[in-house]
Design an enzyme around this catalytic site. Structure first.
Site, PDB file in Angstrom:
ATOM      1  N   HIS A 397       0.921  -1.158   0.055  1.00  0.00           N
ATOM      2  CA  HIS A 397      -0.108  -0.189  -0.022  1.00  0.00           C
ATOM      3  C   HIS A 397       0.809   1.171   0.032  1.00  0.00           C
ATOM      4  CE1 HIS A 397      -4.016  -1.843   1.076  1.00  0.00           C
ATOM      5  NE2 HIS A 397      -3.218  -2.852   1.214  1.00  0.00           N
ATOM      6  N   CYS A 416       6.969 -15.224   0.773  1.00  0.00           N
ATOM      7  CA  CYS A 416       5.894 -15.002   1.624  1.00  0.00           C
ATOM      8  C   CYS A 416       4.417 -15.372   0.578  1.00  0.00           C
ATOM      9  CB  CYS A 416       5.985 -13.565   1.898  1.00  0.00           C
ATOM     10  SG  CYS A 416       6.853 -13.060   3.372  1.00  0.00           S
TER      11      CYS A 416
END
Length: 440
Positions: A397, A416
């Site tokens: 973000h 991840c």
């Protein structure tokens, strides 16, 4: 003269009688002193087919004689003992027996007996077995559910009950001496409830434990389509000519030349690879140069997602389980228990790239944190770790909350698992540390 003789005879008669009477009194006095005291207190301990009698020691007794009778019968001498206990065996269950004891003392080759003790009674009873613990569904399969539990004390066998919805009650389906049982003949896709209780039988009399709490299991058809599930494959080239050992019975040991393109089926220090000929061999990771991740945008059906995790017998220390499919680049969240996982949420993710893939393994959520924040103002949050530094997290973000990197649904991370905001927040909020995470 005659009168004198009569007096003398009378005197001698009286004297003889006195001596005789004295002897009787002496013998009576001796017998009384030799007679032991009687048993005053008897403790009765009833087993399943025996009764043990125990009593306090009588100081002037040489031994004890035990007598027994049943209701309406006469006493029978069982035997004698010098100890302060006596066990009567081979008795019938649920039958009351009556006992009394008297002591004896041996003097001059003669035994002197006390009076009988008060009557005591005992009734052999079958021990009630304890309730089985740890009942769980250990496995589900095609039209069957396998149950497992821990051994219960005093149990000789176990009865399995299944809830019958048509009869609105539990019905017995089997009795077993083992600690596991597979209930067959079930309907795939239907959820069943089961209970188990312990049994013990002695001389035809049976005692039962209380029932366990119910567990549920849903059988499914272990069709061949479940075997189509596999992790992400990779394209790679061989760095140098190697001699590769066979990975299955249909393959052979062979040389694989430098520059050969192979498909990597499983990745580790030694990789299982598929050659263009279709044969499968093992080649060390250090001898491979990975060029491409092979994944699909075609998703598995929700039915397959449930069937797969249930067929693999995955368990979790919490009521949640997460499966990340590296091949379809999706995650699936389940609630339930081993063999009975129910899909509650599924969506796209991004896993590790070919150069640094998310490791195929079964692990668990280890800890959580609010987010990762970077110097340029961008961030990813929240964070849920599942293996080392690898974690579930959001997309990147900007500082104003807008999406800086919208990539999802294809390999894009360094190991991840990247998720949509709604999905990572749901896992962060609901799935506790310890939740099983399956990367496959």
């Amino acid at each position: 003269m005659k009168v004198g003789l009569k007096k003398l005879s009378r005197f001698l008669l009286i004297l003889s009688f006195a001596v005789f009477l004295s002897g009787i009194l002496c013998v009576s006095a001796s017998a009384k002193s030799y007679t032991p005291k009687k048993v005053s207190k008897i403790t009765v301990s009833a087993g399943e087919s025996s009764i043990k009698l125990s009593w306090n020691k009588v100081s002037n007794a040489d031994g004890y004689v035990i007598y027994m009778r049943q209701a309406g019968g006469s006493y029978v001498r069982l035997g004698s003992t010098r100890s302060r206990s006596y066990t009567v065996k081979k008795l019938d269950v649920n039958t009351t027996y009556y006992f009394r004891i008297r002591t004896y003392r041996s003097v001059g080759g003669k035994k002197y007996y006390s009076d009988y003790s008060k009557t005591v009674k005992g009734t052999p009873k079958v021990k009630t077995p304890s309730k089985p613990s740890g009942l769980k569904v250990s496995k589900t399969g095609n039209k069957q559910v396998t149950l497992k539990w821990s051994k219960a004390s005093n149990a000789q066998s176990y009865q399995i009950y299944r809830y019958d919805s048509s009869k609105k009650k539990y019905v017995k389906v089997a009795t077993t001496k083992k600690l596991t049982y597979t209930v067959t003949g079930l309907k795939n896709g239907t959820t069943y409830k089961f209970k188990v209780r312990s049994c013990r039988t002695v001389s035809g009399v049976t005692k039962y434990s209380k029932f366990t709490s119910a567990v549920t299991g849903k059988p499914f058809s272990a069709s061949s389509y479940v075997s189509t599930v596999h992790p992400m494959y990779f394209k790679a080239t061989v760095k140098k000519t190697v001699t590769a050992s066979p990975a299955n019975s249909s393959s052979k040991k062979q040389k694989v030349k430098k520059g050969t393109t192979v498909t990597v089926l499983s990745r580790g220090s030694t990789c299982k690879v598929k050659l263009s000929s279709g044969q499968q061999v093992y080649i060390k990771l250090s001898n491979l140069n990975f060029t491409k991740a092979l994944y699909t945008t075609k998703n598995y059906s929700n039915t397959l997602k449930e069937d797969f995790v249930n067929s693999q017998n995955y368990s979790s220390s919490t009521k949640w389980l997460i499966w990340v499919s590296t091949y379809t680049q999706t995650f699936s969240l389940y609630t339930g228990s081993r063999g009975n996982w129910n899909l509650v949420r599924t969506d796209k993710v991004s896993t590790g790239k070919a150069s640094n893939p998310t490791s195929v393994q079964v692990c668990k959520i280890t800890w959580k944190e609010e987010g990762w924040y970077y110097d340029n103002g961008t961030y990813q949050k929240p964070i849920v770790y599942f293996y080392g530094d690898n974690a579930f997290h959001s997309r990147l973000h900007n500082s104003d909350g807008s999406i800086a990197d919208s990539t999802i649904g294809k390999p894009a991370t360094s190991g991840c698992v990247r998720m949509y905001d709604d999905d990572i927040y749901y896992i962060y909020k609901n799935c506790p540390v310890g939740t099983t995470v399956v990367i496959y």
